[in-house]
Design an enzyme around this catalytic site. Structure first.
Site, PDB file in Angstrom:
ATOM      1  N   LYS A   1       0.842  -1.207   0.000  1.00  0.00           N
ATOM      2  CA  LYS A   1       0.000   0.000   0.000  1.00  0.00           C
ATOM      3  C   LYS A   1       0.875   1.254   0.000  1.00  0.00           C
ATOM      4  O   LYS A   1       0.632   2.204  -0.746  1.00  0.00           O
ATOM      5  CB  LYS A   1      -0.936  -0.004   1.224  1.00  0.00           C
ATOM      6  CG  LYS A   1      -2.065  -1.028   1.090  1.00  0.00           C
ATOM      7  CD  LYS A   1      -2.819  -1.261   2.390  1.00  0.00           C
ATOM      8  CE  LYS A   1      -3.834  -2.376   2.201  1.00  0.00           C
ATOM      9  NZ  LYS A   1      -4.556  -2.740   3.434  1.00  0.00           N
TER      10      LYS A   1
ATOM     11  N   GLN B   1      -4.365  -1.439   9.652  1.00  0.00           N
ATOM     12  CA  GLN B   1      -4.354  -2.758   9.029  1.00  0.00           C
ATOM     13  C   GLN B   1      -4.975  -3.790   9.973  1.00  0.00           C
ATOM     14  O   GLN B   1      -4.586  -3.901  11.134  1.00  0.00           O
ATOM     15  CB  GLN B   1      -2.901  -3.151   8.675  1.00  0.00           C
ATOM     16  CG  GLN B   1      -2.776  -4.453   7.928  1.00  0.00           C
ATOM     17  CD  GLN B   1      -3.411  -4.416   6.533  1.00  0.00           C
ATOM     18  OE1 GLN B   1      -3.256  -3.444   5.788  1.00  0.00           O
ATOM     19  NE2 GLN B   1      -4.128  -5.465   6.184  1.00  0.00           N
TER      20      GLN B   1
ATOM     21  N   ASP C   1     -10.822   3.305   4.230  1.00  0.00           N
ATOM     22  CA  ASP C   1     -11.262   1.907   4.096  1.00  0.00           C
ATOM     23  C   ASP C   1     -12.792   1.820   4.077  1.00  0.00           C
ATOM     24  O   ASP C   1     -13.351   0.801   3.698  1.00  0.00           O
ATOM     25  CB  ASP C   1     -10.738   1.071   5.281  1.00  0.00           C
ATOM     26  CG  ASP C   1      -9.521   0.239   4.900  1.00  0.00           C
ATOM     27  OD1 ASP C   1      -9.304   0.017   3.690  1.00  0.00           O
ATOM     28  OD2 ASP C   1      -8.795  -0.200   5.819  1.00  0.00           O
TER      29      ASP C   1
END
Ligand code: NDP
Length: 283
Positions: free
Chosen positions: A53, A97, A120
Protein backbone atom coordinates in the site's frame (compact mmCIF):
# COMPACT_ATOMS: atom_id res chain seq x y z
CA UNK A 1 -16.26 -22.15 -23.84
CA UNK A 2 -13.21 -20.41 -22.42
CA UNK A 3 -14.00 -17.39 -20.31
CA UNK A 4 -12.75 -13.91 -21.00
CA UNK A 5 -10.20 -12.98 -18.34
CA UNK A 6 -10.89 -9.76 -16.44
CA UNK A 7 -7.32 -8.62 -15.91
CA UNK A 8 -6.96 -6.79 -12.60
CA UNK A 9 -3.33 -5.89 -13.24
CA UNK A 10 -4.08 -4.18 -16.56
CA UNK A 11 -7.12 -2.30 -15.23
CA UNK A 12 -5.19 -1.36 -12.14
CA UNK A 13 -2.34 0.11 -14.19
CA UNK A 14 -4.83 2.15 -16.22
CA UNK A 15 -6.68 3.50 -13.17
CA UNK A 16 -3.45 4.20 -11.25
CA UNK A 17 -2.21 6.23 -14.26
CA UNK A 18 -5.35 8.37 -14.06
CA UNK A 19 -4.97 8.74 -10.30
CA UNK A 20 -1.33 9.83 -10.68
CA UNK A 21 -2.45 12.57 -13.09
CA UNK A 22 -5.08 13.78 -10.61
CA UNK A 23 -2.53 13.65 -7.76
CA UNK A 24 -0.13 15.77 -9.84
CA UNK A 25 -2.88 18.32 -10.54
CA UNK A 26 -3.61 18.52 -6.83
CA UNK A 27 0.08 18.99 -6.04
CA UNK A 28 0.07 22.01 -8.35
CA UNK A 29 -2.54 23.46 -6.01
CA UNK A 30 -0.29 22.83 -3.01
CA UNK A 31 -1.88 19.61 -1.72
CA UNK A 32 -0.06 16.28 -1.72
CA UNK A 33 -2.51 13.44 -1.00
CA UNK A 34 -1.27 11.57 2.06
CA UNK A 35 -2.23 8.16 3.45
CA UNK A 36 -1.26 7.14 7.00
CA UNK A 37 -1.06 3.41 7.63
CA UNK A 38 -0.91 1.86 11.10
CA UNK A 39 0.32 -1.69 11.54
CA UNK A 40 0.24 -3.47 14.90
CA UNK A 41 2.05 -6.76 15.31
CA UNK A 42 4.13 -9.01 13.14
CA UNK A 43 1.61 -10.85 10.98
CA UNK A 44 3.66 -11.47 7.79
CA UNK A 45 0.66 -11.13 5.42
CA UNK A 46 -0.32 -7.81 7.03
CA UNK A 47 3.26 -6.56 6.74
CA UNK A 48 3.26 -7.37 3.00
CA UNK A 49 -0.12 -5.63 2.49
CA UNK A 50 1.13 -2.51 4.28
CA UNK A 51 4.37 -2.48 2.29
CA UNK A 52 2.41 -2.78 -0.97
CA UNK A 53 0.00 0.00 0.00
CA UNK A 54 2.82 2.38 0.94
CA UNK A 55 4.75 1.59 -2.26
CA UNK A 56 1.63 2.07 -4.43
CA UNK A 57 1.01 5.46 -2.84
CA UNK A 58 4.49 6.67 -3.56
CA UNK A 59 4.39 5.40 -7.14
CA UNK A 60 1.19 7.38 -7.73
CA UNK A 61 2.82 10.58 -6.45
CA UNK A 62 1.10 10.48 -3.07
CA UNK A 63 2.71 10.72 0.35
CA UNK A 64 2.46 7.97 2.93
CA UNK A 65 3.20 7.62 6.63
CA UNK A 66 3.74 4.25 8.23
CA UNK A 67 3.56 3.57 11.99
CA UNK A 68 4.50 0.09 13.09
CA UNK A 69 3.84 -1.04 16.68
CA UNK A 70 4.89 -4.13 18.63
CA UNK A 71 2.17 -6.79 19.04
CA UNK A 72 1.87 -6.05 22.79
CA UNK A 73 1.58 -2.26 22.44
CA UNK A 74 -0.82 -0.52 24.81
CA UNK A 75 -3.94 0.31 22.72
CA UNK A 76 -3.88 3.80 24.27
CA UNK A 77 -0.71 4.52 22.26
CA UNK A 78 -2.48 3.64 19.02
CA UNK A 79 -5.59 5.64 19.94
CA UNK A 80 -3.36 8.65 20.69
CA UNK A 81 -1.65 8.33 17.30
CA UNK A 82 -5.02 8.08 15.52
CA UNK A 83 -6.15 11.28 17.30
CA UNK A 84 -2.96 13.01 16.16
CA UNK A 85 -3.48 11.90 12.55
CA UNK A 86 -7.16 12.93 12.68
CA UNK A 87 -6.06 16.44 13.66
CA UNK A 88 -3.26 16.72 11.06
CA UNK A 89 -4.55 18.60 7.98
CA UNK A 90 -1.73 17.22 5.82
CA UNK A 91 -3.07 13.66 6.30
CA UNK A 92 -6.09 12.80 4.13
CA UNK A 93 -6.53 9.07 4.70
CA UNK A 94 -5.97 6.83 7.74
CA UNK A 95 -5.93 3.06 7.61
CA UNK A 96 -5.41 0.59 10.44
CA UNK A 97 -4.35 -2.76 9.03
CA UNK A 98 -6.58 -5.60 10.23
CA UNK A 99 -6.56 -8.00 11.98
CA UNK A 100 -5.45 -6.35 15.22
CA UNK A 101 -4.05 -8.35 18.16
CA UNK A 102 -6.67 -9.85 20.51
CA UNK A 103 -6.22 -7.27 23.27
CA UNK A 104 -7.53 -4.56 20.89
CA UNK A 105 -11.20 -3.67 20.48
CA UNK A 106 -11.05 -3.49 16.67
CA UNK A 107 -14.45 -1.85 16.38
CA UNK A 108 -13.41 0.93 18.78
CA UNK A 109 -10.22 1.49 16.77
CA UNK A 110 -12.15 1.82 13.50
CA UNK A 111 -14.61 4.20 15.17
CA UNK A 112 -11.72 6.35 16.41
CA UNK A 113 -10.71 7.22 12.83
CA UNK A 114 -12.34 10.42 11.61
CA UNK A 115 -15.09 9.44 9.11
CA UNK A 116 -13.67 12.08 6.74
CA UNK A 117 -10.33 10.21 6.67
CA UNK A 118 -11.68 6.65 6.83
CA UNK A 119 -10.46 5.57 3.39
CA UNK A 120 -11.26 1.91 4.10
CA UNK A 121 -14.92 2.90 4.60
CA UNK A 122 -15.25 0.81 7.78
CA UNK A 123 -16.45 3.55 10.20
CA UNK A 124 -20.11 3.03 11.21
CA UNK A 125 -21.00 6.45 9.75
CA UNK A 126 -19.53 5.46 6.40
CA UNK A 127 -21.18 2.03 6.51
CA UNK A 128 -24.49 3.79 7.20
CA UNK A 129 -23.93 6.23 4.33
CA UNK A 130 -23.30 3.30 1.98
CA UNK A 131 -26.51 1.60 3.18
CA UNK A 132 -28.41 4.80 2.45
CA UNK A 133 -27.01 4.85 -1.09
CA UNK A 134 -24.92 7.95 -0.51
CA UNK A 135 -21.41 6.62 0.23
CA UNK A 136 -18.55 8.86 1.34
CA UNK A 137 -15.90 6.13 0.98
CA UNK A 138 -16.65 2.80 -0.69
CA UNK A 139 -14.74 -0.12 0.90
CA UNK A 140 -11.80 -0.78 -1.41
CA UNK A 141 -12.36 -4.42 -2.40
CA UNK A 142 -16.03 -4.08 -3.43
CA UNK A 143 -15.15 -0.73 -5.06
CA UNK A 144 -12.51 -2.52 -7.13
CA UNK A 145 -14.98 -5.25 -8.10
CA UNK A 146 -17.46 -2.62 -9.32
CA UNK A 147 -14.71 -1.08 -11.48
CA UNK A 148 -13.91 -4.51 -12.92
CA UNK A 149 -17.57 -5.19 -13.77
CA UNK A 150 -17.81 -1.76 -15.38
CA UNK A 151 -14.62 -2.25 -17.41
CA UNK A 152 -15.85 -5.64 -18.65
CA UNK A 153 -19.23 -4.10 -19.62
CA UNK A 154 -21.15 -6.60 -17.51
CA UNK A 155 -24.86 -5.74 -17.54
CA UNK A 156 -26.02 -5.04 -13.98
CA UNK A 157 -29.64 -3.89 -14.16
CA UNK A 158 -31.86 -6.83 -13.20
CA UNK A 159 -28.90 -9.26 -13.07
CA UNK A 160 -29.08 -12.18 -10.63
CA UNK A 161 -26.10 -11.77 -8.32
CA UNK A 162 -24.98 -14.33 -5.77
CA UNK A 163 -22.34 -13.31 -3.25
CA UNK A 164 -20.75 -16.08 -1.20
CA UNK A 165 -19.53 -14.54 2.06
CA UNK A 166 -21.15 -11.93 4.31
CA UNK A 167 -18.21 -10.15 5.93
CA UNK A 168 -18.35 -6.45 6.74
CA UNK A 169 -15.37 -5.74 4.50
CA UNK A 170 -16.40 -7.64 1.37
CA UNK A 171 -19.73 -9.49 1.22
CA UNK A 172 -22.08 -6.94 2.80
CA UNK A 173 -20.79 -3.77 1.10
CA UNK A 174 -20.59 -5.68 -2.20
CA UNK A 175 -24.29 -6.51 -1.84
CA UNK A 176 -25.18 -2.87 -1.17
CA UNK A 177 -23.27 -1.61 -4.22
CA UNK A 178 -24.84 -4.16 -6.54
CA UNK A 179 -28.30 -3.54 -5.09
CA UNK A 180 -27.80 0.16 -5.81
CA UNK A 181 -27.18 -0.84 -9.45
CA UNK A 182 -30.55 -2.66 -9.50
CA UNK A 183 -29.18 -6.20 -9.34
CA UNK A 184 -31.20 -8.89 -7.55
CA UNK A 185 -28.81 -9.91 -4.80
CA UNK A 186 -28.56 -13.14 -2.82
CA UNK A 187 -25.97 -13.44 -0.05
CA UNK A 188 -24.81 -16.94 0.94
CA UNK A 189 -22.74 -17.91 3.98
CA UNK A 190 -21.57 -20.90 5.96
CA UNK A 191 -25.11 -21.81 7.05
CA UNK A 192 -26.66 -21.56 3.58
CA UNK A 193 -28.34 -24.76 2.44
CA UNK A 194 -27.44 -26.15 -0.98
CA UNK A 195 -24.90 -23.51 -2.00
CA UNK A 196 -24.70 -24.83 -5.57
CA UNK A 197 -28.46 -24.28 -6.03
CA UNK A 198 -27.85 -20.57 -5.46
CA UNK A 199 -24.57 -20.19 -7.34
CA UNK A 200 -25.97 -21.92 -10.45
CA UNK A 201 -28.62 -19.19 -10.74
CA UNK A 202 -26.10 -16.37 -10.74
CA UNK A 203 -25.44 -14.14 -13.75
CA UNK A 204 -22.72 -12.63 -11.56
CA UNK A 205 -21.10 -14.78 -8.90
CA UNK A 206 -18.84 -13.19 -6.29
CA UNK A 207 -16.81 -15.56 -4.11
CA UNK A 208 -15.45 -14.03 -0.88
CA UNK A 209 -15.00 -16.93 1.51
CA UNK A 210 -11.35 -17.81 2.07
CA UNK A 211 -11.56 -21.49 1.06
CA UNK A 212 -9.28 -22.61 -1.73
CA UNK A 213 -11.07 -23.59 -4.96
CA UNK A 214 -14.42 -24.28 -3.26
CA UNK A 215 -16.45 -22.98 -6.22
CA UNK A 216 -16.11 -25.49 -9.02
CA UNK A 217 -17.21 -25.29 -12.66
CA UNK A 218 -20.35 -27.38 -12.05
CA UNK A 219 -21.58 -24.70 -9.60
CA UNK A 220 -21.50 -21.96 -12.25
CA UNK A 221 -24.19 -20.95 -14.75
CA UNK A 222 -22.84 -21.11 -18.31
CA UNK A 223 -21.77 -17.64 -19.42
CA UNK A 224 -21.80 -16.15 -15.90
CA UNK A 225 -19.33 -13.51 -14.75
CA UNK A 226 -17.25 -14.91 -11.89
CA UNK A 227 -15.44 -12.60 -9.49
CA UNK A 228 -12.97 -14.37 -7.22
CA UNK A 229 -12.10 -12.28 -4.16
CA UNK A 230 -10.51 -15.12 -2.19
CA UNK A 231 -6.80 -15.25 -1.46
CA UNK A 232 -5.64 -18.66 -0.32
CA UNK A 233 -2.61 -20.88 -0.58
CA UNK A 234 -2.55 -24.40 -1.98
CA UNK A 235 -0.73 -27.05 0.08
CA UNK A 236 2.23 -26.41 -2.27
CA UNK A 237 2.24 -22.75 -1.23
CA UNK A 238 0.82 -21.35 -4.49
CA UNK A 239 -1.68 -18.47 -4.35
CA UNK A 240 -5.20 -19.40 -5.40
CA UNK A 241 -8.72 -18.06 -5.11
CA UNK A 242 -12.01 -19.43 -3.80
CA UNK A 243 -12.84 -20.49 -7.35
CA UNK A 244 -11.37 -23.53 -9.05
CA UNK A 245 -10.10 -21.50 -12.00
CA UNK A 246 -9.42 -24.42 -14.35
CA UNK A 247 -12.94 -25.87 -14.25
CA UNK A 248 -14.66 -22.47 -13.87
CA UNK A 249 -13.07 -20.89 -16.96
CA UNK A 250 -14.63 -23.61 -19.14
CA UNK A 251 -18.14 -22.58 -18.03
CA UNK A 252 -18.01 -18.88 -17.15
CA UNK A 253 -18.33 -16.06 -19.68
CA UNK A 254 -15.81 -13.91 -17.82
CA UNK A 255 -13.64 -14.56 -14.77
CA UNK A 256 -11.08 -12.80 -12.58
CA UNK A 257 -7.83 -14.71 -11.96
CA UNK A 258 -5.95 -15.08 -8.66
CA UNK A 259 -3.38 -13.62 -8.49
CA UNK A 260 -3.82 -10.64 -10.82
CA UNK A 261 -7.56 -10.09 -10.32
CA UNK A 262 -9.30 -8.35 -7.45
CA UNK A 263 -6.13 -8.01 -5.32
CA UNK A 264 -4.42 -5.23 -7.31
CA UNK A 265 -7.74 -3.40 -7.69
CA UNK A 266 -8.19 -3.28 -3.90
CA UNK A 267 -4.99 -1.28 -3.48
CA UNK A 268 -5.87 0.88 -6.47
CA UNK A 269 -9.20 1.87 -4.94
CA UNK A 270 -7.45 2.67 -1.65
CA UNK A 271 -5.40 5.20 -3.62
CA UNK A 272 -8.60 6.47 -5.25
CA UNK A 273 -10.24 6.98 -1.86
CA UNK A 274 -7.17 8.80 -0.50
CA UNK A 275 -7.08 11.06 -3.54
CA UNK A 276 -10.82 11.76 -3.26
CA UNK A 277 -10.35 12.68 0.41
CA UNK A 278 -7.56 15.11 -0.55
CA UNK A 279 -9.60 16.59 -3.42
CA UNK A 280 -12.46 17.30 -1.00
CA UNK A 281 -10.10 19.63 0.88
CA UNK A 282 -10.23 22.15 -1.97
CA UNK A 283 -13.94 21.79 -2.78
P1 NDP B 1 -14.34 -13.63 6.42
O1 NDP B 1 -13.67 -14.81 7.01
O2 NDP B 1 -14.59 -12.43 7.24
O3 NDP B 1 -15.75 -14.10 5.81
C1 NDP B 1 -15.87 -15.29 5.10
C2 NDP B 1 -17.30 -15.53 4.76
O4 NDP B 1 -17.41 -16.78 4.08
C3 NDP B 1 -18.23 -15.61 5.97
O5 NDP B 1 -19.41 -14.86 5.74
C4 NDP B 1 -18.55 -17.10 6.08
O6 NDP B 1 -19.83 -17.39 6.57
C5 NDP B 1 -18.47 -17.53 4.64
N1 NDP B 1 -18.20 -18.96 4.52
C6 NDP B 1 -17.27 -19.70 5.20
N2 NDP B 1 -17.35 -20.99 4.81
C7 NDP B 1 -18.34 -21.06 3.91
C8 NDP B 1 -18.91 -22.13 3.18
N3 NDP B 1 -18.48 -23.39 3.29
N4 NDP B 1 -19.93 -21.86 2.33
C9 NDP B 1 -20.40 -20.59 2.19
N5 NDP B 1 -19.90 -19.54 2.86
C10 NDP B 1 -18.89 -19.78 3.71
O7 NDP B 1 -13.49 -13.29 5.12
P2 NDP B 1 -13.33 -11.93 4.27
O8 NDP B 1 -14.62 -11.51 3.71
O9 NDP B 1 -12.51 -10.98 5.03
O10 NDP B 1 -12.40 -12.49 3.10
C11 NDP B 1 -12.84 -13.51 2.23
C12 NDP B 1 -11.69 -13.91 1.33
O11 NDP B 1 -11.34 -12.80 0.54
C13 NDP B 1 -10.40 -14.32 2.06
O12 NDP B 1 -9.75 -15.30 1.27
C14 NDP B 1 -9.58 -13.06 2.07
O13 NDP B 1 -8.20 -13.31 2.12
C15 NDP B 1 -9.96 -12.48 0.73
N6 NDP B 1 -9.82 -11.03 0.63
C16 NDP B 1 -9.23 -10.58 -0.52
C17 NDP B 1 -9.10 -9.24 -0.72
C18 NDP B 1 -8.50 -8.81 -2.01
O14 NDP B 1 -8.04 -7.69 -2.09
N7 NDP B 1 -8.50 -9.64 -3.05
C19 NDP B 1 -9.51 -8.26 0.27
C20 NDP B 1 -10.21 -8.84 1.40
C21 NDP B 1 -10.34 -10.18 1.56
P3 NDP B 1 -20.29 -17.05 8.08
O15 NDP B 1 -20.53 -15.58 8.10
O16 NDP B 1 -21.52 -17.86 8.26
O17 NDP B 1 -19.15 -17.46 8.96
Amino acid sequence: MTAKIIDGNALSAEVRGQLAERAAALKDKGITPCLAVILVGEDPASAVYVRNKVAACEKAGMRSLRDVYAPDVDPAVVFARIAELNADPSVHGILVQLPLPKHFDSEAVLEAISPEKDVDGFHAKNVGALMQGNPRFIPCTPYGVMKMLESANVPLKGAEVVIVGRSNIVGKPMAMLLLAKSCTVTICHSQSKDLAFHTRRADILVAAVGRAKMITGDMIKPGATVIDVGINRTPEGKLCGDVDFDSAKEVAGAITPVPGGVGPMTITMLLANTLEAAERCIK
